[in-house]
Design a protein around this motif. Structure first.
Motif, PDB file in Angstrom:
ATOM      1  N   HIS A  77       0.852   7.214  -0.788  1.00  0.00           N
ATOM      2  CA  HIS A  77       1.038   6.232   0.280  1.00  0.00           C
ATOM      3  C   HIS A  77      -0.277   5.467   0.405  1.00  0.00           C
ATOM      4  O   HIS A  77      -1.325   6.070   0.674  1.00  0.00           O
ATOM      5  CB  HIS A  77       1.385   6.939   1.591  1.00  0.00           C
ATOM      6  N   VAL A  78      -0.216   4.152   0.167  1.00  0.00           N
ATOM      7  CA  VAL A  78      -1.426   3.335   0.107  1.00  0.00           C
ATOM      8  C   VAL A  78      -1.255   2.159   1.057  1.00  0.00           C
ATOM      9  O   VAL A  78      -0.162   1.586   1.171  1.00  0.00           O
ATOM     10  CB  VAL A  78      -1.643   2.815  -1.344  1.00  0.00           C
ATOM     11  N   LEU A  79      -2.347   1.797   1.762  1.00  0.00           N
ATOM     12  CA  LEU A  79      -2.347   0.552   2.537  1.00  0.00           C
ATOM     13  C   LEU A  79      -2.972  -0.514   1.654  1.00  0.00           C
ATOM     14  O   LEU A  79      -4.127  -0.363   1.227  1.00  0.00           O
ATOM     15  CB  LEU A  79      -3.163   0.718   3.817  1.00  0.00           C
ATOM     16  N   ASP A  80      -2.232  -1.594   1.372  1.00  0.00           N
ATOM     17  CA  ASP A  80      -2.783  -2.610   0.464  1.00  0.00           C
ATOM     18  C   ASP A  80      -3.789  -3.495   1.199  1.00  0.00           C
ATOM     19  O   ASP A  80      -4.068  -3.288   2.387  1.00  0.00           O
ATOM     20  CB  ASP A  80      -1.653  -3.391  -0.229  1.00  0.00           C
ATOM     21  N   ALA A  81      -4.354  -4.484   0.480  1.00  0.00           N
ATOM     22  CA  ALA A  81      -5.437  -5.293   1.043  1.00  0.00           C
ATOM     23  C   ALA A  81      -4.997  -6.013   2.320  1.00  0.00           C
ATOM     24  O   ALA A  81      -5.825  -6.340   3.173  1.00  0.00           O
ATOM     25  CB  ALA A  81      -5.925  -6.292  -0.003  1.00  0.00           C
ATOM     26  N   GLY A  83      -2.956  -4.634   4.525  1.00  0.00           N
ATOM     27  CA  GLY A  83      -2.557  -3.612   5.503  1.00  0.00           C
ATOM     28  C   GLY A  83      -1.091  -3.228   5.399  1.00  0.00           C
ATOM     29  O   GLY A  83      -0.560  -2.571   6.291  1.00  0.00           O
ATOM     30  N   ARG A  84      -0.421  -3.632   4.293  1.00  0.00           N
ATOM     31  CA  ARG A  84       0.984  -3.233   4.114  1.00  0.00           C
ATOM     32  C   ARG A  84       1.071  -1.847   3.498  1.00  0.00           C
ATOM     33  O   ARG A  84       0.238  -1.491   2.655  1.00  0.00           O
ATOM     34  CB  ARG A  84       1.715  -4.235   3.209  1.00  0.00           C
ATOM     35  N   HIS A  85       2.102  -1.103   3.916  1.00  0.00           N
ATOM     36  CA  HIS A  85       2.311   0.253   3.422  1.00  0.00           C
ATOM     37  C   HIS A  85       3.041   0.200   2.083  1.00  0.00           C
ATOM     38  O   HIS A  85       4.134  -0.342   1.999  1.00  0.00           O
ATOM     39  CB  HIS A  85       3.152   1.012   4.464  1.00  0.00           C
ATOM     40  N   ARG A  86       2.435   0.748   1.027  1.00  0.00           N
ATOM     41  CA  ARG A  86       3.064   0.805  -0.292  1.00  0.00           C
ATOM     42  C   ARG A  86       3.245   2.269  -0.688  1.00  0.00           C
ATOM     43  O   ARG A  86       2.309   3.060  -0.516  1.00  0.00           O
ATOM     44  CB  ARG A  86       2.169   0.151  -1.348  1.00  0.00           C
ATOM     45  N   VAL A  87       4.405   2.609  -1.219  1.00  0.00           N
ATOM     46  CA  VAL A  87       4.621   3.975  -1.717  1.00  0.00           C
ATOM     47  C   VAL A  87       4.770   3.894  -3.229  1.00  0.00           C
ATOM     48  O   VAL A  87       5.638   3.161  -3.738  1.00  0.00           O
ATOM     49  CB  VAL A  87       5.891   4.612  -1.114  1.00  0.00           C
TER      50      VAL A  87
END
Ligand code: GUN
Length: 154
Positions: A77-81, A83-87
């Motif tokens: 689970h990553v917050l992209d540049a 601030g969006r949540h990416r799985v």
């Protein structure tokens, strides 16, 4: 149990993020970073098990390449540049069995329900140093993401 066999055969130890690890490579070359001198790259074996399926949300200044080696697919689970949540799912079917997370991104791992273990290799460049590493608190998260990420706050 395979996970316990891996802990013993690879000489893994508990990691503060959860899971087990051992450093397998430290570059003999030095790299100057804003935080000080670091090896050009370091690498670890990292094992996640169902005993503690969620890793803690953290970020590191360095880029991190995660290579799937064995076991079940794992979610990152990553917050992209923005601030969006990416799985991202990393497993045997992931192209190149590789997930790259650029330095500075908040990241947490999770073994999906029913999974037993995942063994990955991580390459950190410039090399890993705890001074470049930060665990998240709720104040670091965009309010809209707090609900989703609370389980990763440790
Ligand atoms: N996470 C990714 N690489 C490393 C490392 O070399 N040491 C520790 N303790 N954690 C890491």
């Amino acid at each position: 149990m395979r996970a316990q066999e891996l802990v013993e055969s690879l000489g893994l130890e508990p990691h503060p993020e959860g899971g087990f690890f051992r450093r397998i490579y430290t570059s003999p070359h030095a790299h100057h970073t804003p935080g000080g001198e670091r090896p050009t790259a370091t690498s670890i074996h990292y094992l996640m098990t169902d005993a503690r399926p969620c890793g803690r949300l953290h970020r590191n200044r360095s880029d991190i390449l995660h290579f799937f080696l064995e076991g079940d697919p794992v979610e990152y689970h990553v917050l992209d540049a923005e601030g969006r949540h990416r799985v991202h799912l990393l497993g045997p079917d992931t192209p190149g069995r590789l997930l790259t997370v650029p330095g500075g991104r908040w990241k947490a791992s999770r073994l999906p329900p029913g999974s037993r273990y995942t063994l990955v290799a991580e390459v950190v460049t410039p090399g890993f140093d705890f001074a470049d590493h930060e665990f998240a608190t709720e104040h670091d998260l965009p309010p809209a993401r707090l609900g989703l990420f609370r389980r990763f706050l440790g």
